[in-house]
Design a protein around this motif. Structure first.
Motif, short mmCIF file in Angstrom:
data_model
loop_
_atom_site.label_atom_id
_atom_site.label_comp_id
_atom_site.label_asym_id
_atom_site.label_seq_id
_atom_site.Cartn_x
_atom_site.Cartn_y
_atom_site.Cartn_z
N PHE B 472 -16.08 19.03 -11.27
CA PHE B 472 -16.48 17.68 -11.55
C PHE B 472 -17.85 17.83 -11.90
CE2 PHE B 472 -12.85 17.16 -8.68
CZ PHE B 472 -12.47 16.29 -9.20
N ASN B 473 -18.15 17.68 -13.12
CA ASN B 473 -19.63 17.98 -13.64
C ASN B 473 -20.63 16.46 -13.42
OD1 ASN B 473 -19.25 20.56 -14.76
ND2 ASN B 473 -18.15 19.34 -16.71
N LYS B 474 -20.21 15.56 -13.43
CA LYS B 474 -20.87 14.41 -13.19
C LYS B 474 -19.98 13.48 -12.33
CE LYS B 474 -23.53 12.46 -16.33
NZ LYS B 474 -24.00 11.65 -17.76
N ILE B 475 -20.43 12.88 -11.46
CA ILE B 475 -20.16 11.95 -10.63
C ILE B 475 -20.92 10.60 -10.26
CG2 ILE B 475 -18.44 13.60 -9.37
CD1 ILE B 475 -20.48 13.28 -6.89
N TYR B 476 -20.38 9.64 -9.91
CA TYR B 476 -21.22 8.42 -9.38
C TYR B 476 -21.17 8.79 -7.80
CZ TYR B 476 -22.93 4.91 -12.42
OH TYR B 476 -23.35 4.08 -13.34
N ILE B 477 -22.46 8.68 -7.20
CA ILE B 477 -22.58 8.59 -5.50
C ILE B 477 -21.83 7.26 -5.14
CG2 ILE B 477 -23.97 8.71 -3.87
CD1 ILE B 477 -25.80 10.74 -5.38
N LEU B 478 -20.93 7.26 -4.34
CA LEU B 478 -20.34 6.01 -3.85
C LEU B 478 -20.89 5.64 -2.59
CD1 LEU B 478 -16.59 6.89 -4.86
CD2 LEU B 478 -18.39 5.39 -6.02
N ASN B 479 -20.97 4.39 -2.36
CA ASN B 479 -21.43 4.16 -1.16
C ASN B 479 -20.16 3.82 -0.16
OD1 ASN B 479 -22.07 2.61 1.31
ND2 ASN B 479 -22.95 0.88 0.30
N SER B 480 -19.93 4.64 0.99
CA SER B 480 -18.61 4.88 1.44
C SER B 480 -18.69 3.98 2.94
CB SER B 480 -18.28 6.20 1.77
OG SER B 480 -19.23 6.91 2.48
N ASP B 481 -19.74 3.10 3.10
CA ASP B 481 -19.61 2.34 4.23
C ASP B 481 -18.65 1.42 4.35
OD1 ASP B 481 -22.05 3.56 4.59
OD2 ASP B 481 -23.43 1.93 4.17
N ASP B 482 -18.11 1.37 5.50
CA ASP B 482 -16.86 0.46 5.69
C ASP B 482 -15.59 0.89 4.93
OD1 ASP B 482 -18.33 -1.16 7.18
OD2 ASP B 482 -18.95 -2.48 5.43
N SER B 483 -15.71 2.38 4.43
CA SER B 483 -14.41 2.86 3.68
C SER B 483 -14.07 4.24 4.35
CB SER B 483 -15.07 3.30 2.19
OG SER B 483 -15.73 2.02 1.74
N LYS B 484 -12.86 4.51 3.85
CA LYS B 484 -12.32 5.69 4.38
C LYS B 484 -12.38 6.91 3.28
CE LYS B 484 -7.75 7.36 6.33
NZ LYS B 484 -6.22 6.97 6.22
N ILE B 485 -13.05 7.82 3.57
CA ILE B 485 -13.20 8.84 2.49
C ILE B 485 -11.85 9.77 2.40
CG2 ILE B 485 -14.32 11.07 1.77
CD1 ILE B 485 -16.90 9.64 3.15
N LEU B 486 -11.21 9.69 1.10
CA LEU B 486 -9.95 10.37 1.12
C LEU B 486 -10.18 11.86 0.58
CD1 LEU B 486 -7.81 7.34 -0.06
CD2 LEU B 486 -8.13 8.19 2.28
N ILE B 487 -11.19 11.90 -0.30
CA ILE B 487 -11.23 13.13 -0.87
C ILE B 487 -12.80 13.40 -0.98
CG2 ILE B 487 -11.07 14.76 -2.75
CD1 ILE B 487 -8.75 13.33 -3.79
N LYS B 488 -13.12 14.50 -0.31
CA LYS B 488 -14.74 14.64 -0.27
C LYS B 488 -15.05 16.06 -1.25
CE LYS B 488 -16.57 14.00 3.97
NZ LYS B 488 -16.94 14.37 5.40
N LEU B 489 -16.40 15.87 -1.95
CA LEU B 489 -16.75 17.11 -2.62
C LEU B 489 -17.91 17.86 -1.91
CD1 LEU B 489 -17.34 15.01 -5.88
CD2 LEU B 489 -15.56 16.68 -5.49
N ASN B 490 -18.53 19.02 -2.47
CA ASN B 490 -19.49 19.50 -1.66
C ASN B 490 -20.80 18.87 -1.74
OD1 ASN B 490 -19.20 19.89 -4.72
ND2 ASN B 490 -20.42 21.97 -4.50
#
Lengths: 292, 685
Positions: B472-490
């Motif tokens: 993944f060359n580019k991503i949006y940093i997501l606000n994961s508060d109150d969320s469940k992270i299903l896939i995590k990157l380095n």
């Protein structure tokens, strides 16, 4: 001395040749005969009657008397032998074999006839079953043997046996004392047979008994269950398991033979037991040894 | 002393003894016919030996008859038995093992075998203990395991018969070896005197499968060859059983496809009426023909009703003598036709479009899903009623129209098994999303990102893919508060998060789902990822639960916090109420049929859940073909065992077997002696 097996003897063409073969061979074997013959002697003249042979007419007497007379001769042999042959049905056993008692008896009769005739003894033949079937008075002529052979060759097995009755019957034919050669299986009541044969002895006859028996009767070689039919009485049948009775049968059969042996010995009657596998020369030898 | 026979029917062969007499009288060898010179000698010989010979023949005939007589008596297993039981008589311990597996429900006379067996055991107890003080009995009731047993040996008739009264049939399969093991242990624990196990069963092949002697010794360390085994056979040669062996149900858009495997264990080819019921309504009925001893695969396609979430039903064969395996119950969850809406922010049919890749990836789902693709710029999106969809993909939308925001909020809160998947991209305007999702898109970052962590409950097979090759060359940093992270990157950045709303979830993907920012779309993981995510959304609440069980399985359900009580309604309409202290219920289903769970929420909302329970067919319990003597011999080796058919003489047979002395050896010695005597006699003859 080699004897000829009876079966081998059968290969010779006819009974006469066989008889001659046995006797000649036998005599050659023993070199000489213990018997000497006697010539015929003139006895008297008798007036010719119809039926007399012409060769017996004394022509010299005719020339002198002009009447026909025939010569009568007196036999001067020392022996008048009667061969008494049993041809009852029981002799035709074993029916399926080449040499049965009947055949063996015929041959023995032929051989003895030849032997006796060769020694210038007169030989007669009486053939019987329950009656006298044939009677040939004893003669000594050279053609007599052929007559006997002809009769023997044409014989067939007859009816049942009644030995004692027959003996009493043929005694009336016996004008002079002589030698009676009895050839039979003696399958009758032994006591009666012995009594009747003894009666011959009492009338001064010499008697010699050839007891002819089959090897089948001696050995009883049967196996399994067998339905036995009497040869002389077809309605008489016995079914039995042969293995069960063989020992007992042999014992009884030997007792039967012994009864004759002892009976004849005690009466001074010569007795010769011959089985159908016994060479005929053995019978001759036995005969001659007893006639010495 | 009385003599009794364990196989008295063999005495019917006794007339065979007369064969030598018949042969002697009627079948003598045809004698040879011989004309003999003078049969008087034979007659005399016969007269002399006849009495002796006749006696010998008679003796031989008697010996031959006797040998045959003894042979038949020996084969009928003679037992000597004395009514007198002295004080010093050895104690005899008997374990009666009663089979209560479902094959014992077989009924060819109108009375199930189990009922006959119970009556038989009660009478047997009475017969064995009548006037006896040296017999002790224990009872083991078994199916695939020991169902119940008397704790110790007893000589009390009323107690033992009362115990039998409490025995009920089960719907379990049979495992005799497991239960025998228990019986042998039972003997070891309470040893005394002669020991016998009486097994009352249908003695069918399914009770012991594929065992030989070595294996039984391995399986039962306590196995003792000295312990007598008596099988009381309730089986008959003419069994009438055809059953449904397995059912595989697959769902299509509007139909359920059932692949049935049927087996005919009868000795005749027969027509069977096969029917399918859905929600107690027969919707399929057909005559099928099954050859004898043949398995038949048969496909049935039945339409499903749209308005039912859960459908219960049964496949039914016209009932034969074993009814329990003629019905196969099932519960299916009606998928109906699911609708997916793809709203593409950069809608075109070109290879650069998100929707292009998405539709390709959802190819395998097309039979169950109706997929619609629209552009965010079109009026269609404005006019579209979102609530009619089950899954909505919002791909790279720069903004969401205001009237749609409230619709999306409703979408997330009102219905279950729905979800929204929001994906990032170059068109995303994070400020525009503030009205709906505050600060969800933080900022764009450019780097080479790799997946480091993945939720395996959703993506269970992710190990099979080369995830390290996904870049993944580019991503949006997501606000994961109150969320469940299903896939995590380095670097700890989330790639996929789940925001859980009242009933449904919003999934936000940090990169593009086309090839703009990543090589993801060109990898095999991409269609798997999409498919699993959709399935997860659709089956979120149900995937972990099971709807179909077999007897003996533990039924296990977990519920949400607000569940107060649960009523379990069994197929026989008995109700059992669970008050939930923990949020789980666990119980063992012991009856085949459709069960209903009524879930009472605290806020008075009620919900129902169905599940089906069937008898276990895998162990071939329905195959009632009898075990042969040879098979039992192979299994039990030197153990003295006997199989007795259930008949009026059986009580006597069992009593004799337990208390009597076997006379077979004695008879065999007699046979040998008579044979020798016969040989000697025949040789002498």
């Amino acid at each position: 001395m080699k004897f000829i097996d009876p079966v081998t003897l059968l290969k010779l063409s006819n009974l006469e040749i066989r008889a001659r073969y046995v006797v000649e061979g036998f005599i050659t074997g023993i070199h000489s005969s213990p018997y000497y013959g006697h010539s015929l002697e003139f006895a008297q003249h008798r007036q010719y009657s119809m039926g007399d042979e012409l060769k017996y007419i004394d022509w010299k007497v005719y020339a002198r008397t002009d009447k026909f007379f025939v010569k009568q001769y007196q036999e001067e042999t020392n022996l008048r032998a009667y061969i008494v042959l049993d041809i009852s049905k029981s002799m035709k056993f074993p029916a399926e074999e080449k040499i049965d008692k009947f055949t063996y008896g015929l041959h023995l009769a032929a051989v003895l006839s030849y032997l006796l005739l060769k020694q210038d003894d007169s030989v007669g033949l009486i053939v019987f079953d329950n009656k006298i079937v044939k009677f040939i008075p004893p003669r000594v002529q050279s053609g007599h043997f052929s007559n006997i052979i002809n009769i023997l060759e044409n014989l067939t097995a007859g009816e049942d046996t009644q030995i004692s009755k027959i003996i009493y019957e043929f005694t009336k034919f016996l004008k002079r004392r002589g030698l009676i050669i009895f050839i039979s299986d003696l399958f009758d009541k032994p006591q009666e047979v012995l009594r009747s044969i003894k009666s011959l002895k009492f009338t001064h006859h010499d008697v010699i008994v050839f007891h002819i028996l089959s090897t089948y009767e001696r050995d009883f070689p049967y196996t399994g269950t067998v339905n036995f039919e009497s040869s002389e009485n077809p309605s008489f049948k016995i079914k039995t398991d042969t293995e069960n009775i063989v020992r007992e049968y042999k014992s009884i059969f030997q007792t039967f033979i012994q009864e004759y042996k002892i009976g004849f010995r005690n009466s001074g009657i010569d007795y010769c037991l011959l089985y159908t596998d016994t060479p005929l020369e053995v019978g001759l030898s036995s005969f001659l040894s007893k006639r010495k | 002393m009385n003599i009794f026979f364990l196989k008295p029917y063999l005495l019917w062969f006794l007339p065979i003894c007369l064969i030598p007499v018949i042969l002697h009288l009627f079948f003598q060898k045809h004698p040879k016919h011989i004309i003999f010179s003078d049969v008087r000698f034979i007659q005399m010989a016969l007269k002399n030996i006849l009495p002796k010979t006749k006696l010998k023949q008679l003796l031989l005939l008697i010996i031959r008859c006797l040998i045959l007589f003894l042979l038949i008596l020996t084969s009928a297993r003679p037992i000597s038995y004395s009514n007198y039981i002295g004080k010093n008589n050895k104690v005899k311990q008997i374990i009666i093992m009663l089979d209560v597996s479902y094959s014992m429900l077989y009924s060819d006379t109108g009375i199930p075998r189990i009922k006959e067996a119970k009556n038989f055991v009660k009478q047997l107890i009475s017969e064995l203990l009548k006037n006896k003080n040296n017999i002790q009995i224990a009872i083991l009731v078994y199916s695939k395991h020991i169902e119940k047993f008397t704790p110790k040996f007893s000589s009390e008739i009323s107690y033992l018969q009362g115990f039998i009264d409490t025995v009920n049939p089960t719907y379990n399969t049979t495992d005799l070896i497991n239960s025998l093991s228990f019986a042998y242990k039972f003997f070891i624990e309470q040893p005394s005197g002669d020991r016998t196990i009486i097994i009352i069963s249908d003695v069918a092949k399914h009770i012991i499968q594929g065992l030989d002697r070595i294996e039984i010794k391995n399986k039962i360390p306590e196995f003792d060859e000295k312990i007598n085994l008596i099988f009381v056979n309730l089986n008959t040669k003419e069994n009438n059983n055809t059953y449904i062996r397995t059912i595989n149900i697959s769902l299509e858009k509007t139909d359920a496809v059932m692949n049935l495997n049927l087996i005919n264990y009868q000795n005749i080819r027969k027509n069977w009426c096969l029917s399918v019921e859905l929600n107690n309504k027969e919707i399929f009925n057909e005559l099928i023909n099954i050859n004898k001893n043949v398995q038949l695969d048969y496909e049935v396609k039945v339409p499903l009703q749209d308005n039912e979430k859960e459908i219960s039903g049964k496949v039914k064969l016209k009932q034969d003598n074993l009814k329990i395996d003629d019905e196969y119950y099932f519960v299916i969850r009606n998928l109906k036709e699911k609708k997916i809406l793809v709203v593409d922010g950069d809608y075109s049919n070109t290879i650069n479009s998100e929707s292009y890749y998405l539709v390709k990836a959802m190819n395998s789902l097309k039979k169950n899903y109706n997929i619609k693709v629209i552009s965010d710029m079109s009026d269609e999106f404005i006019k579209e009623k979102l609530l009619k969809y089950d899954i909505i993909f919002l791909c790279n939308l720069d903004k969401i129209p205001e009237n749609k925001i409230s619709e999306l909020k409703n979408f997330l809160n009102t219905n279950k098994e729905k979800g929204i998947i929001l994906t990032a991209g170059d068109k995303i305007n994070s400020e525009e999303y503030q009205k709906w999702l505050s600060n969800v898109f933080v900022k764009e970052v450019t780097d080479n990102f790799h997946i480091t962590d993945i939720d395996r409950t959703i993506f269970s097979d992710s190990d099979k893919f080369e995830l390290d090759k996904l870049i993944f060359n580019k991503i949006y940093i997501l606000n994961s508060d109150d969320s469940k992270i299903l896939i995590k990157l380095n670097n700890g950045y989330p790639l996929l998060i789940q925001k859980i709303f009242e009933n449904n979830s919003l999934f936000i993907f940090a990169s593009t789902i086309d090839s703009l920012w990543t090589n993801f779309v060109s990898k095999p993981f991409y269609p798997y990822f999409i498919e699993k995510l959709i399935n997860y959304i659709v089956n979120e609440n149900t995937e972990k639960s099971q709807d179909n069980f077999i007897i003996g399985d533990t039924v296990f359900y977990t519920f949400k916090d607000n569940v107060e009580t649960i009523n379990l309604i069994s197929p026989d309409n008995t109700v059992k109420t669970f008050k939930l202290n923990t949020q789980t219920i666990k119980f063992s289903a012991d009856m085949p049929g459709i069960y209903k769970l009524v879930i009472n929420y605290r806020d008075t909302v009620k919900e129902t859940k169905l599940f089906a329970v069937n008898v276990d067919r895998e162990k071939e319990e329905g195959n009632l073909e009898m075990l042969t003597q040879n098979e039992l011999k192979r299994i039990f080796g030197k153990t003295k065992f006997v199989v007795m058919d259930y008949n009026k003489d059986i009580f006597k047979e069992i009593t004799m077997n337990i208390e009597g002395k076997n006379l077979s050896k004695f008879f065999i010695i007699l046979i040998i002696l008579f044979t020798c005597a016969g040989i000697l006699l025949s040789k002498k003859m």
